[in-house]
Scaffold this active site. Structure first.
Site, short mmCIF file in Angstrom:
data_model
loop_
_atom_site.label_atom_id
_atom_site.label_comp_id
_atom_site.label_asym_id
_atom_site.label_seq_id
_atom_site.Cartn_x
_atom_site.Cartn_y
_atom_site.Cartn_z
N ILE A 35 9.98 22.76 -41.43
CA ILE A 35 10.84 23.67 -42.50
C ILE A 35 12.29 23.96 -42.41
CG2 ILE A 35 10.41 25.94 -42.09
CD1 ILE A 35 9.66 26.36 -44.79
N ASP A 51 7.83 21.93 -46.36
CA ASP A 51 7.26 23.29 -46.02
C ASP A 51 5.83 22.92 -46.10
OD1 ASP A 51 6.08 25.61 -46.22
OD2 ASP A 51 6.94 26.26 -47.95
N PHE A 71 2.34 20.88 -34.31
CA PHE A 71 2.97 21.77 -33.48
C PHE A 71 3.42 23.08 -34.49
CE2 PHE A 71 3.41 21.37 -28.92
CZ PHE A 71 2.17 20.70 -28.51
N TYR A 137 -2.48 35.78 -35.41
CA TYR A 137 -2.00 34.45 -35.01
C TYR A 137 -3.18 33.79 -34.12
CZ TYR A 137 0.55 31.51 -31.48
OH TYR A 137 1.00 30.63 -30.68
N SER A 167 4.53 28.18 -22.46
CA SER A 167 5.42 27.27 -22.22
C SER A 167 6.79 27.45 -22.34
CB SER A 167 5.07 25.88 -23.14
OG SER A 167 5.72 24.79 -22.58
N1 LIG Z 1 5.68 28.12 -26.81
C1 LIG Z 1 4.62 28.64 -26.19
O1 LIG Z 1 4.48 29.28 -24.89
C2 LIG Z 1 3.30 28.47 -27.13
C3 LIG Z 1 2.12 28.96 -26.44
C4 LIG Z 1 1.04 28.90 -27.27
C5 LIG Z 1 1.00 28.42 -28.40
N2 LIG Z 1 2.00 27.68 -28.92
C6 LIG Z 1 2.19 26.85 -30.06
O2 LIG Z 1 2.83 25.76 -30.04
C7 LIG Z 1 3.68 25.39 -31.28
C8 LIG Z 1 4.97 25.24 -30.98
O3 LIG Z 1 5.49 26.54 -30.32
P1 LIG Z 1 7.02 26.75 -30.14
O4 LIG Z 1 7.20 27.53 -29.08
O5 LIG Z 1 7.80 25.54 -30.32
O6 LIG Z 1 7.38 27.84 -31.52
P2 LIG Z 1 8.48 27.67 -32.67
O7 LIG Z 1 8.62 28.74 -33.29
O8 LIG Z 1 9.58 27.24 -31.76
O9 LIG Z 1 8.09 26.38 -33.23
C9 LIG Z 1 7.36 26.47 -34.45
C10 LIG Z 1 8.11 25.58 -35.52
O10 LIG Z 1 6.90 25.63 -36.79
C11 LIG Z 1 8.01 25.59 -37.76
N3 LIG Z 1 7.38 25.96 -39.13
C12 LIG Z 1 7.24 27.37 -39.56
N4 LIG Z 1 6.38 27.48 -40.62
C13 LIG Z 1 6.35 26.08 -41.25
C14 LIG Z 1 6.40 25.62 -42.51
N5 LIG Z 1 5.84 26.60 -43.25
N6 LIG Z 1 6.32 24.33 -42.63
C15 LIG Z 1 6.83 23.50 -41.64
N7 LIG Z 1 7.13 23.98 -40.43
C16 LIG Z 1 7.09 25.28 -40.27
C17 LIG Z 1 9.18 26.50 -37.48
O11 LIG Z 1 10.27 26.20 -38.18
C18 LIG Z 1 9.47 26.01 -36.12
O12 LIG Z 1 10.37 25.10 -35.91
C19 LIG Z 1 3.22 26.45 -32.09
O13 LIG Z 1 2.18 26.12 -32.92
C20 LIG Z 1 2.77 27.79 -31.15
O14 LIG Z 1 1.97 28.27 -32.00
C21 LIG Z 1 3.21 27.76 -28.24
#
Ligand SMILES: NC(=O)c1ccc[n+]([C@@H]2O[C@H](COP(=O)([O-])OP(=O)(O)OC[C@H]3O[C@@H](n4cnc5c(N)ncnc54)[C@H](O)[C@@H]3O)[C@@H](O)[C@H]2O)c1
Length: 315
Positions: A35, A51, A71, A137, A167
Site C-alpha cells: 500500500i 491496498d 508478508f 495481531y 527478524s
Molecule cells: N520483522 C519481524 O521481526 C517479524 C516478526 C514476526 C512476524 N513478522 C511478519 O512479517 C511481515 C513483514 O514484517 P516487517 O517487519 O517487514 O513489517 P512492516 O510493517 O515493515 O511491513 C509490512 C508491510 O505491509 C504493508 N501493508 C500494511 N497494510 C497494507 C495493506 N492494506 N495493503 C497492502 N500492504 C499493506 C505495509 O505498508 C508494510 O510495508 C509482517 O506480516 C509481520 O507481521 C515480522
C-alpha cells in the site's frame, strides 16, 4: 527455486525490502506490491501499489504468478480489531481465494510467534501445540495459518506459515538470544519454503541457529532450511547491557498470583515506581510490565526465597 513467477506482498516493509533485493535476480518475475510506495525497481520486478484490504485488487495481483510470498499485514501489536480484520483477515482471505482461481501453487506466509505468545518461556513447544494468541495481531496470524490449512485440505494450495521470531539486523536483547532471525536466514528460510518439493501446510518457527530456543522446529525439517547465523555472537554484549537489571523488585506478600491467567501484584516496587496493586490482567510471553525488564512469566516463578533479589532481565 521451483517457482519463477512470484507475488511479494508487503514489499515496502522491513523484510519485504530485503526480499525484493535478494529474490528479484532469482526469478523470472517478481511482482512486488504494497500500500506504500515502492522505491525504484529491480531487474525482473514489477511494482504495484495496492491496498490488500480492497477485495477487488487480489485478482490483478495474483494473475500470472505461481507462488505468493505474503508478508503484508498490520504489524502493530496494539492495533484495533477492525484494522486487523480488514487487512490481515479479510485481505488474506481475498488473496487466497484469488490464488485458487488463478492456479497458484504455493504461498509463503509471514506468521508470527505471537500465535503462541501465551505460552510460558519454560514451555518448549512445537507446531502441534494449541495456538494461544497474545494479541489481535497474533489472532490474525492464527487465522492466517488456519486459512492456509483449509486451502491446502480443500483446494490443494500449499503454504509454509513461518512463525517469525524477531527478524532484525542484530539481536539486541535477552529474549532475542532465542528468537532472533537474521535477515540472511530470513531470506534462506523463504527460499527453502519455495524450494522444498512438497510442503502441504507446514508451520515453521523462523529463527536463526541460536544456542537456545523456545520452539522445537523438527516438524519443519523437510523444508531443508539451514540457518547460517546465530544470536550467540551478540551474547556478551547483550548480557553486559541487558542482564544487569535496571529494577530492584520486592514482593512483600507471598507469590503474587491470583488465578491461572490473571495476576495482581500485591507489592512490587522498583527504584522509582510502585506497582503495588497493579492488575497485570491476562498477559502473555510478549508482554512486559515496565520498560521491558520484568517478565510476567518470571513473576509467576517468583518465590519468597527470592525476595529482594534483582530480577533477571526480560526482553
Ligand atoms: N520483522 C519481524 O521481526 C517479524 C516478526 C514476526 C512476524 N513478522 C511478519 O512479517 C511481515 C513483514 O514484517 P516487517 O517487519 O517487514 O513489517 P512492516 O510493517 O515493515 O511491513 C509490512 C508491510 O505491509 C504493508 N501493508 C500494511 N497494510 C497494507 C495493506 N492494506 N495493503 C497492502 N500492504 C499493506 C505495509 O505498508 C508494510 O510495508 C509482517 O506480516 C509481520 O507481521 C515480522
Amino acid at each position: 527455486m521451483i517457482f519463477h513467477r512470484v507475488l511479494l506482498t508487503g514489499a515496502a516493509g522491513n523484510l519485504g525490502s530485503i526480499l525484493r533485493r535478494e529474490l528479484s535476480p532469482k526469478v523470472k518475475l517478481l511482482r512486488s506490491t504494497d500500500i506504500a510506495p515502492l522505491s525504484g525497481s529491480y531487474e525482473n520486478e514489477q511494482c504495484v501499489v495496492a491496498d490488500l484490504g480492497d477485495p477487488t485488487v487480489a485478482d490483478g495481483l495474483v494473475s500470472g504468478v505461481d507462488a505468493i510470498i505474503h508478508f503484508a499485514g498490520i504489524v502493530k501489536k496494539d492495533v484495533d480489531f477492525a484494522d486487523v480484520n480488514r487487512v490481515s483477515i479479510m485481505g488474506m482471505h481475498s488473496l487466497y481465494d484469488a490464488a485458487v482461481r488463478h492456479g497458484v501453487k504455493r504461498v509463503v506466509f509471514a506468521s508470527s510467534i505471537h500465535v503462541v505468545g501465551f505460552y510460558e518461556q519454560t514451555d518448549i513447544i512445537d507446531a502441534h501445540a494449541l495456538v494461544r494468541p497474545d494479541t489481535y495481531y497474533g489472532l490474525a496470524k492464527a487465522f492466517g495459518e488456519n486459512l492456509a490449512q483449509l486451502y491446502w485440505d480443500r483446494h490443494g494450495l500449499e503454504t509454509v506459515s513461518i512463525r517469525i521470531g524477531a527478524s532484525e539486523a542484530i539481536a539486541s536483547n535477552h529474549r532475542q538470544l532465542r528468537s532472533w532471525l537474521s535477515f540472511g536466514d530470513m531470506v534462506r528460510l523463504v527460499e527453502a519454503s519455495l524450494t522444498a518439493p512438497r510442503v502441504g501446510h507446514t508451520i515453521a518457527f523462523g529463527t536463526s541457529r541460536n544456542g537456545a530456543s523456545f520452539w522445537d522446529d523438527r516438524l519443519a525439517r523437510h523444508l531443508g532450511y539451514s540457518p547460517q547465523d546465530s544470536a550467540d555472537v551478540f551474547r556478551t554484549e547483550i548480557l553486559a547491557k541487558d542482564h544487569i537489571p535496571i529494577l530492584t523488585i520486592r514482593l512483600s506478600a507471598s507469590r503474587a498470583a491470583c488465578g491461572p491467567s490473571s495476576l495482581v501484584v500485591r507489592r512490587l516496587q522498583s527504584a522509582d515506581r510502585d506497582f503495588s496493586g497493579h492488575d497485570l490482567g491476562q498477559r502473555g510471553q510478549n508482554d512486559w510490565l515496565y520498560g521491558g525488564h520484568i517478565k510476567l512469566s518470571w513473576l509467576r516463578q517468583f518465590s519468597d526465597a527470592e525476595r529482594d533479589r534483582q530480577s533477571p532481565a526480560g526482553k
